[in-house]
Scaffold this active site. Structure first.
Site, short mmCIF file in Angstrom:
data_model
loop_
_atom_site.label_atom_id
_atom_site.label_comp_id
_atom_site.label_asym_id
_atom_site.label_seq_id
_atom_site.Cartn_x
_atom_site.Cartn_y
_atom_site.Cartn_z
N ASP A 29 -58.88 26.58 -36.55
CA ASP A 29 -58.58 25.59 -35.77
C ASP A 29 -59.88 24.57 -35.94
OD1 ASP A 29 -56.06 24.49 -33.54
OD2 ASP A 29 -58.10 23.51 -33.24
N CYS A 75 -43.82 19.17 -36.24
CA CYS A 75 -43.40 18.41 -34.97
C CYS A 75 -43.31 16.87 -34.99
CB CYS A 75 -44.41 18.96 -33.77
SG CYS A 75 -46.21 18.42 -34.03
N ARG A 121 -43.55 31.88 -30.57
CA ARG A 121 -44.43 33.03 -30.28
C ARG A 121 -43.93 34.46 -30.31
NH1 ARG A 121 -47.74 28.14 -28.00
NH2 ARG A 121 -46.25 28.48 -26.35
#
Ligand code: SAH
Length: 397
Positions: A251, A341, A210
Protein backbone atom coordinates in the site's frame (compact mmCIF):
# COMPACT_ATOMS: atom_id res chain seq x y z
CA UNK A 1 -43.38 25.46 -1.17
CA UNK A 2 -41.32 26.00 -4.31
CA UNK A 3 -42.06 23.97 -7.41
CA UNK A 4 -39.75 22.49 -10.03
CA UNK A 5 -41.40 21.80 -13.36
CA UNK A 6 -39.78 19.24 -15.64
CA UNK A 7 -39.60 19.37 -19.41
CA UNK A 8 -42.10 17.23 -21.31
CA UNK A 9 -41.06 13.57 -21.36
CA UNK A 10 -38.63 13.99 -18.46
CA UNK A 11 -41.08 12.66 -15.85
CA UNK A 12 -40.43 8.99 -16.61
CA UNK A 13 -37.36 8.58 -14.45
CA UNK A 14 -39.09 9.83 -11.28
CA UNK A 15 -42.20 7.82 -12.15
CA UNK A 16 -39.97 4.76 -12.05
CA UNK A 17 -38.83 5.93 -8.61
CA UNK A 18 -35.30 6.77 -9.66
CA UNK A 19 -34.30 9.47 -7.15
CA UNK A 20 -32.27 11.92 -9.28
CA UNK A 21 -33.34 14.89 -11.42
CA UNK A 22 -30.60 16.27 -13.66
CA UNK A 23 -30.25 19.94 -14.55
CA UNK A 24 -31.14 19.28 -18.20
CA UNK A 25 -34.56 17.85 -17.28
CA UNK A 26 -35.79 21.01 -15.57
CA UNK A 27 -37.96 23.51 -17.47
CA UNK A 28 -38.40 25.98 -14.66
CA UNK A 29 -38.16 26.54 -10.93
CA UNK A 30 -35.45 26.65 -8.32
CA UNK A 31 -34.80 26.87 -4.61
CA UNK A 32 -32.25 27.44 -1.88
CA UNK A 33 -29.54 24.86 -1.12
CA UNK A 34 -31.22 21.82 0.41
CA UNK A 35 -34.69 23.32 0.34
CA UNK A 36 -37.56 20.89 -0.04
CA UNK A 37 -39.25 21.35 -3.41
CA UNK A 38 -42.24 19.83 -5.15
CA UNK A 39 -41.27 18.29 -8.49
CA UNK A 40 -43.98 18.11 -11.10
CA UNK A 41 -44.33 17.08 -14.72
CA UNK A 42 -44.69 19.66 -17.51
CA UNK A 43 -48.49 19.44 -17.07
CA UNK A 44 -48.46 19.90 -13.31
CA UNK A 45 -48.74 16.27 -12.16
CA UNK A 46 -47.00 15.56 -8.80
CA UNK A 47 -43.87 13.42 -9.13
CA UNK A 48 -41.82 13.74 -5.95
CA UNK A 49 -40.72 15.76 -2.96
CA UNK A 50 -37.02 16.38 -3.13
CA UNK A 51 -34.14 18.55 -1.97
CA UNK A 52 -32.88 21.21 -4.35
CA UNK A 53 -29.18 21.66 -5.07
CA UNK A 54 -28.42 24.88 -7.00
CA UNK A 55 -24.84 23.90 -7.93
CA UNK A 56 -24.88 20.15 -8.58
CA UNK A 57 -25.65 18.50 -11.93
CA UNK A 58 -28.07 16.43 -9.85
CA UNK A 59 -30.42 19.35 -9.15
CA UNK A 60 -32.97 17.43 -7.11
CA UNK A 61 -32.65 14.27 -5.04
CA UNK A 62 -36.04 12.80 -4.25
CA UNK A 63 -37.06 12.28 -0.64
CA UNK A 64 -40.45 10.77 -1.36
CA UNK A 65 -42.76 9.80 -4.23
CA UNK A 66 -45.83 9.99 -1.99
CA UNK A 67 -47.65 13.32 -2.28
CA UNK A 68 -49.17 12.88 1.19
CA UNK A 69 -45.79 12.48 2.89
CA UNK A 70 -44.40 15.52 4.69
CA UNK A 71 -40.65 16.09 4.73
CA UNK A 72 -40.11 16.94 8.39
CA UNK A 73 -38.22 15.59 11.41
CA UNK A 74 -40.63 12.65 11.66
CA UNK A 75 -39.85 11.73 8.05
CA UNK A 76 -36.13 11.40 8.83
CA UNK A 77 -36.88 9.48 12.03
CA UNK A 78 -38.98 7.01 10.01
CA UNK A 79 -36.43 6.51 7.25
CA UNK A 80 -33.56 6.07 9.70
CA UNK A 81 -35.54 3.66 11.88
CA UNK A 82 -36.43 1.65 8.75
CA UNK A 83 -32.80 1.41 7.64
CA UNK A 84 -31.64 0.40 11.12
CA UNK A 85 -34.42 -2.21 11.32
CA UNK A 86 -33.29 -3.78 8.04
CA UNK A 87 -29.78 -4.63 9.26
CA UNK A 88 -30.66 -7.49 11.64
CA UNK A 89 -32.50 -9.11 8.71
CA UNK A 90 -29.26 -9.22 6.69
CA UNK A 91 -26.41 -11.62 7.40
CA UNK A 92 -23.89 -9.25 8.97
CA UNK A 93 -21.23 -11.07 10.95
CA UNK A 94 -19.72 -8.08 12.66
CA UNK A 95 -20.32 -5.36 15.23
CA UNK A 96 -19.40 -2.88 12.48
CA UNK A 97 -21.78 -2.27 9.59
CA UNK A 98 -23.21 0.29 7.21
CA UNK A 99 -26.49 1.53 8.70
CA UNK A 100 -27.44 4.09 6.08
CA UNK A 101 -26.39 3.55 2.47
CA UNK A 102 -27.62 6.77 0.85
CA UNK A 103 -30.16 6.38 -1.95
CA UNK A 104 -30.67 2.67 -1.21
CA UNK A 105 -32.00 3.56 2.23
CA UNK A 106 -34.14 6.43 0.94
CA UNK A 107 -31.74 9.07 2.23
CA UNK A 108 -29.79 10.41 -0.78
CA UNK A 109 -26.37 11.72 0.17
CA UNK A 110 -26.22 10.19 3.65
CA UNK A 111 -23.74 7.51 4.67
CA UNK A 112 -23.64 6.24 8.24
CA UNK A 113 -21.47 3.40 9.48
CA UNK A 114 -21.61 1.87 12.91
CA UNK A 115 -18.35 0.79 14.54
CA UNK A 116 -19.18 -0.99 17.79
CA UNK A 117 -20.54 1.78 20.07
CA UNK A 118 -19.81 4.65 17.69
CA UNK A 119 -21.46 6.07 14.56
CA UNK A 120 -19.45 7.70 11.76
CA UNK A 121 -21.34 9.75 9.18
CA UNK A 122 -20.83 11.50 5.85
CA UNK A 123 -23.20 14.23 4.67
CA UNK A 124 -22.64 14.31 0.90
CA UNK A 125 -25.50 16.49 -0.39
CA UNK A 126 -27.05 19.83 0.57
CA UNK A 127 -30.29 18.01 1.29
CA UNK A 128 -28.93 15.96 4.17
CA UNK A 129 -26.70 18.89 5.18
CA UNK A 130 -29.79 21.01 5.78
CA UNK A 131 -31.33 18.34 8.02
CA UNK A 132 -28.04 17.48 9.76
CA UNK A 133 -29.19 18.14 13.32
CA UNK A 134 -32.48 16.31 12.91
CA UNK A 135 -30.61 13.38 11.34
CA UNK A 136 -28.01 13.33 14.13
CA UNK A 137 -30.70 13.15 16.82
CA UNK A 138 -32.66 10.51 14.93
CA UNK A 139 -29.53 8.37 14.52
CA UNK A 140 -28.87 8.34 18.27
CA UNK A 141 -32.51 7.61 18.97
CA UNK A 142 -32.70 4.70 16.51
CA UNK A 143 -29.43 3.04 17.55
CA UNK A 144 -28.99 3.85 21.22
CA UNK A 145 -25.47 5.02 20.37
CA UNK A 146 -24.25 8.15 22.12
CA UNK A 147 -21.25 8.87 19.91
CA UNK A 148 -21.55 10.31 16.42
CA UNK A 149 -18.48 11.44 14.50
CA UNK A 150 -18.67 13.34 11.21
CA UNK A 151 -16.37 12.54 8.26
CA UNK A 152 -17.66 14.97 5.68
CA UNK A 153 -14.12 15.42 4.32
CA UNK A 154 -15.07 14.20 0.88
CA UNK A 155 -14.42 15.89 -2.48
CA UNK A 156 -17.98 15.41 -3.79
CA UNK A 157 -19.23 17.97 -1.27
CA UNK A 158 -17.68 20.65 -3.49
CA UNK A 159 -20.16 19.74 -6.25
CA UNK A 160 -22.86 20.64 -3.75
CA UNK A 161 -21.16 23.91 -2.78
CA UNK A 162 -20.29 22.56 0.67
CA UNK A 163 -16.99 22.86 2.57
CA UNK A 164 -15.31 19.79 4.03
CA UNK A 165 -15.88 19.20 7.74
CA UNK A 166 -14.92 16.65 10.38
CA UNK A 167 -15.41 16.31 14.11
CA UNK A 168 -17.76 15.15 16.83
CA UNK A 169 -21.42 15.76 16.09
CA UNK A 170 -22.78 14.12 19.25
CA UNK A 171 -21.11 12.70 22.35
CA UNK A 172 -21.92 12.31 26.04
CA UNK A 173 -20.95 15.27 28.19
CA UNK A 174 -17.51 14.97 29.77
CA UNK A 175 -16.60 12.04 27.51
CA UNK A 176 -12.86 11.57 26.81
CA UNK A 177 -13.66 11.58 23.05
CA UNK A 178 -11.69 8.60 21.84
CA UNK A 179 -11.80 8.01 18.08
CA UNK A 180 -9.74 4.80 18.19
CA UNK A 181 -11.70 1.57 18.63
CA UNK A 182 -11.79 -2.18 18.02
CA UNK A 183 -14.28 -4.20 16.00
CA UNK A 184 -14.89 -7.86 15.17
CA UNK A 185 -15.48 -9.07 11.63
CA UNK A 186 -16.23 -12.76 11.15
CA UNK A 187 -13.21 -14.33 12.93
CA UNK A 188 -11.01 -11.24 12.67
CA UNK A 189 -10.25 -8.61 15.26
CA UNK A 190 -9.58 -5.21 13.74
CA UNK A 191 -8.90 -1.69 14.94
CA UNK A 192 -9.50 1.67 13.38
CA UNK A 193 -9.63 5.37 14.07
CA UNK A 194 -12.76 7.10 12.81
CA UNK A 195 -10.91 10.43 12.68
CA UNK A 196 -7.95 9.11 10.66
CA UNK A 197 -9.19 6.09 8.69
CA UNK A 198 -10.25 6.17 5.04
CA UNK A 199 -13.91 6.95 4.29
CA UNK A 200 -15.75 6.71 7.63
CA UNK A 201 -12.85 4.73 9.11
CA UNK A 202 -12.76 1.35 7.35
CA UNK A 203 -13.78 -0.55 4.19
CA UNK A 204 -16.81 -2.41 5.51
CA UNK A 205 -18.00 -3.34 2.02
CA UNK A 206 -15.29 -6.01 1.69
CA UNK A 207 -16.23 -7.83 4.92
CA UNK A 208 -17.65 -10.98 3.35
CA UNK A 209 -15.04 -11.04 0.59
CA UNK A 210 -12.28 -11.06 3.21
CA UNK A 211 -14.00 -14.02 4.86
CA UNK A 212 -14.35 -15.73 1.48
CA UNK A 213 -10.63 -15.17 0.90
CA UNK A 214 -9.70 -16.80 4.21
CA UNK A 215 -11.77 -19.85 3.24
CA UNK A 216 -10.31 -19.93 -0.28
CA UNK A 217 -6.72 -19.78 0.99
CA UNK A 218 -7.48 -22.73 3.28
CA UNK A 219 -9.23 -24.69 0.54
CA UNK A 220 -6.37 -24.20 -1.92
CA UNK A 221 -3.70 -24.59 0.74
CA UNK A 222 -2.20 -21.32 -0.57
CA UNK A 223 1.10 -20.48 1.14
CA UNK A 224 2.44 -17.31 -0.51
CA UNK A 225 -0.08 -14.47 -0.68
CA UNK A 226 0.22 -10.99 -2.19
CA UNK A 227 -2.33 -8.40 -1.00
CA UNK A 228 -2.25 -5.33 -3.26
CA UNK A 229 -3.84 -2.08 -2.06
CA UNK A 230 -3.97 -3.70 1.35
CA UNK A 231 -4.97 -0.64 3.38
CA UNK A 232 -4.85 -1.90 7.02
CA UNK A 233 -4.36 -5.51 5.95
CA UNK A 234 -7.85 -6.98 6.24
CA UNK A 235 -7.25 -9.45 3.39
CA UNK A 236 -3.74 -10.14 4.74
CA UNK A 237 -4.97 -11.21 8.17
CA UNK A 238 -7.72 -13.20 6.45
CA UNK A 239 -5.02 -15.04 4.48
CA UNK A 240 -3.16 -15.84 7.72
CA UNK A 241 -6.44 -17.10 9.18
CA UNK A 242 -6.69 -19.36 6.15
CA UNK A 243 -3.24 -20.82 6.82
CA UNK A 244 -0.96 -18.76 4.58
CA UNK A 245 2.66 -18.79 5.69
CA UNK A 246 4.00 -15.78 3.81
CA UNK A 247 1.86 -12.69 3.23
CA UNK A 248 2.92 -9.42 1.62
CA UNK A 249 0.78 -6.28 2.01
CA UNK A 250 1.40 -3.49 -0.50
CA UNK A 251 0.00 0.00 0.00
CA UNK A 252 1.15 3.58 -0.50
CA UNK A 253 -0.11 4.65 2.92
CA UNK A 254 2.46 4.29 5.72
CA UNK A 255 -0.05 4.65 8.58
CA UNK A 256 -2.33 2.03 6.99
CA UNK A 257 0.59 -0.42 6.83
CA UNK A 258 1.52 0.26 10.46
CA UNK A 259 -1.99 -0.77 11.37
CA UNK A 260 -1.76 -3.82 9.12
CA UNK A 261 1.26 -4.95 11.16
CA UNK A 262 -0.69 -4.31 14.36
CA UNK A 263 -3.57 -6.41 12.98
CA UNK A 264 -1.24 -9.36 12.40
CA UNK A 265 -0.25 -9.27 16.07
CA UNK A 266 -3.79 -8.53 17.30
CA UNK A 267 -4.99 -11.74 15.66
CA UNK A 268 -2.25 -13.81 17.25
CA UNK A 269 0.07 -14.29 14.28
CA UNK A 270 3.83 -14.05 14.29
CA UNK A 271 5.16 -10.87 12.66
CA UNK A 272 7.61 -12.97 10.63
CA UNK A 273 4.70 -14.29 8.51
CA UNK A 274 3.94 -10.82 7.17
CA UNK A 275 5.78 -8.15 5.17
CA UNK A 276 4.45 -4.61 4.72
CA UNK A 277 5.63 -2.79 1.59
CA UNK A 278 5.10 0.98 1.44
CA UNK A 279 5.17 1.25 -2.34
CA UNK A 280 3.24 1.80 -5.54
CA UNK A 281 1.42 -1.38 -6.55
CA UNK A 282 2.08 -1.13 -10.29
CA UNK A 283 5.83 -0.67 -9.79
CA UNK A 284 5.91 -3.45 -7.18
CA UNK A 285 4.13 -5.93 -9.47
CA UNK A 286 6.68 -5.19 -12.22
CA UNK A 287 9.58 -5.65 -9.82
CA UNK A 288 8.20 -8.97 -8.52
CA UNK A 289 7.85 -10.22 -12.11
CA UNK A 290 11.47 -9.27 -12.86
CA UNK A 291 12.53 -11.19 -9.76
CA UNK A 292 10.65 -14.24 -11.01
CA UNK A 293 8.39 -14.41 -7.96
CA UNK A 294 5.12 -16.37 -7.87
CA UNK A 295 2.16 -16.30 -5.51
CA UNK A 296 -0.52 -18.84 -4.68
CA UNK A 297 -3.11 -16.14 -4.12
CA UNK A 298 -3.25 -12.45 -5.08
CA UNK A 299 -5.73 -9.74 -4.08
CA UNK A 300 -6.16 -6.60 -6.20
CA UNK A 301 -8.44 -4.08 -4.48
CA UNK A 302 -7.48 -0.73 -6.00
CA UNK A 303 -9.03 2.66 -5.20
CA UNK A 304 -11.74 4.04 -7.47
CA UNK A 305 -10.00 4.53 -10.84
CA UNK A 306 -13.23 5.79 -12.49
CA UNK A 307 -15.33 8.06 -10.25
CA UNK A 308 -17.82 8.50 -13.12
CA UNK A 309 -18.52 6.88 -16.49
CA UNK A 310 -16.57 9.75 -18.13
CA UNK A 311 -13.32 8.33 -16.70
CA UNK A 312 -14.13 4.78 -17.78
CA UNK A 313 -11.71 4.52 -20.68
CA UNK A 314 -8.57 5.61 -18.84
CA UNK A 315 -9.64 3.58 -15.82
CA UNK A 316 -10.15 0.50 -17.99
CA UNK A 317 -6.52 0.71 -19.11
CA UNK A 318 -5.33 1.06 -15.52
CA UNK A 319 -7.39 -1.95 -14.39
CA UNK A 320 -6.16 -4.02 -17.31
CA UNK A 321 -2.56 -3.13 -16.54
CA UNK A 322 -2.56 -4.29 -12.93
CA UNK A 323 -4.58 -7.40 -13.71
CA UNK A 324 -2.22 -8.38 -16.51
CA UNK A 325 0.74 -8.04 -14.14
CA UNK A 326 -1.05 -9.97 -11.40
CA UNK A 327 -1.90 -12.83 -13.77
CA UNK A 328 1.80 -13.18 -14.57
CA UNK A 329 2.64 -13.53 -10.87
CA UNK A 330 0.09 -16.26 -10.23
CA UNK A 331 1.47 -19.73 -9.68
CA UNK A 332 -0.27 -22.56 -11.59
CA UNK A 333 -3.50 -23.35 -9.74
CA UNK A 334 -3.25 -20.04 -7.90
CA UNK A 335 -6.19 -17.72 -7.18
CA UNK A 336 -6.72 -14.09 -8.15
CA UNK A 337 -9.30 -11.97 -6.30
CA UNK A 338 -9.72 -8.84 -8.37
CA UNK A 339 -12.00 -5.87 -7.68
CA UNK A 340 -13.26 -2.59 -9.03
CA UNK A 341 -15.16 -0.13 -6.83
CA UNK A 342 -15.73 2.31 -9.71
CA UNK A 343 -19.37 3.14 -10.31
CA UNK A 344 -18.37 4.05 -13.88
CA UNK A 345 -17.22 0.48 -14.67
CA UNK A 346 -20.05 -2.05 -14.95
CA UNK A 347 -19.65 -5.65 -13.83
CA UNK A 348 -19.84 -6.68 -17.47
CA UNK A 349 -17.12 -4.25 -18.56
CA UNK A 350 -14.93 -5.28 -15.62
CA UNK A 351 -15.28 -8.91 -16.65
CA UNK A 352 -14.15 -8.01 -20.17
CA UNK A 353 -11.18 -5.98 -18.88
CA UNK A 354 -9.98 -8.84 -16.68
CA UNK A 355 -10.48 -11.35 -19.50
CA UNK A 356 -8.39 -9.13 -21.78
CA UNK A 357 -5.70 -8.88 -19.12
CA UNK A 358 -5.51 -12.67 -18.82
CA UNK A 359 -5.27 -13.02 -22.56
CA UNK A 360 -2.42 -10.48 -22.75
CA UNK A 361 -0.59 -12.25 -19.93
CA UNK A 362 -0.99 -15.56 -21.71
CA UNK A 363 -2.75 -17.01 -18.67
CA UNK A 364 -6.08 -18.83 -18.74
CA UNK A 365 -8.27 -19.25 -15.71
CA UNK A 366 -11.64 -20.35 -14.41
CA UNK A 367 -13.97 -17.65 -13.15
CA UNK A 368 -15.27 -19.47 -10.10
CA UNK A 369 -17.18 -16.65 -8.40
CA UNK A 370 -18.49 -13.13 -8.88
CA UNK A 371 -18.28 -10.86 -5.89
CA UNK A 372 -20.11 -7.77 -4.68
CA UNK A 373 -20.34 -5.56 -1.62
CA UNK A 374 -21.52 -7.05 1.67
CA UNK A 375 -25.29 -6.96 2.20
CA UNK A 376 -25.33 -3.90 4.47
CA UNK A 377 -24.49 -1.94 1.27
CA UNK A 378 -27.74 -2.85 -0.50
CA UNK A 379 -28.73 -2.01 -4.06
CA UNK A 380 -32.38 -1.27 -4.77
CA UNK A 381 -34.27 -2.18 -7.92
CA UNK A 382 -35.05 1.50 -8.54
CA UNK A 383 -31.44 2.66 -8.22
CA UNK A 384 -29.09 0.20 -9.94
CA UNK A 385 -26.35 2.89 -10.02
CA UNK A 386 -25.92 2.15 -6.34
CA UNK A 387 -24.08 -1.03 -7.30
CA UNK A 388 -20.42 -0.05 -7.35
CA UNK A 389 -18.21 -2.86 -6.01
CA UNK A 390 -17.66 -5.85 -8.23
CA UNK A 391 -15.08 -8.59 -8.13
CA UNK A 392 -14.06 -11.90 -9.62
CA UNK A 393 -12.40 -14.98 -8.19
CA UNK A 394 -10.23 -16.58 -10.85
CA UNK A 395 -8.36 -19.86 -10.57
CA UNK A 396 -5.37 -20.20 -12.85
CA UNK A 397 -5.45 -23.26 -15.05
N1 SAH B 1 -8.41 -3.94 0.51
C1 SAH B 1 -8.55 -2.92 1.53
C2 SAH B 1 -9.11 -1.63 1.00
C3 SAH B 1 -8.30 -1.01 -0.13
S1 SAH B 1 -8.66 0.66 -0.43
C4 SAH B 1 -9.37 -3.48 2.69
O1 SAH B 1 -9.86 -4.61 2.60
O2 SAH B 1 -9.53 -2.79 3.69
C5 SAH B 1 -7.43 1.14 -1.55
C6 SAH B 1 -6.03 1.33 -0.96
O3 SAH B 1 -5.17 1.60 -2.04
C7 SAH B 1 -5.85 2.48 0.00
O4 SAH B 1 -5.37 1.97 1.23
C8 SAH B 1 -4.77 3.39 -0.63
O5 SAH B 1 -3.85 3.87 0.31
C9 SAH B 1 -4.10 2.43 -1.58
N2 SAH B 1 -3.48 2.99 -2.79
C10 SAH B 1 -3.97 3.92 -3.65
N3 SAH B 1 -3.16 4.08 -4.71
C11 SAH B 1 -2.11 3.23 -4.54
C12 SAH B 1 -0.96 2.91 -5.31
N4 SAH B 1 -0.72 3.51 -6.48
N5 SAH B 1 -0.10 1.97 -4.84
C13 SAH B 1 -0.35 1.37 -3.64
N6 SAH B 1 -1.44 1.61 -2.89
C14 SAH B 1 -2.30 2.53 -3.33
Amino acid sequence: MKTITLRAGKERSLQRRHPWVFQGSIAKGGGDPGETVRVQSHDGQFLAWGSFSPTSQIRVRAWSFDEAERIDAAFFQRRIAQAVALRPRLAIHSDAMRLIHGEADGLPGLVVDRYAHLLSAQFLSVGVERWRDVIADALLQATGCQHLYERSDVGVRELEGLPQRTGWLRHPEGDPLVTELAIREHDLRLSLDVAEGHKTGYYLDQRDNRKLFADLVRQLNAQRVLNCYSYTGGFSVAALMGGATEVISVDSSGPALERAKAHVALNGFDASLHTALDADVNATLRRLITEGQQFDAIVLDPPKFAPTAAHAERAARAYKDINRLAFRLLSPGGALLTFSCSGGISADLFHKIVAGAGLDAGVDGYIVKRLEASPDHPTTVTFPEGEYLKGLVILRR
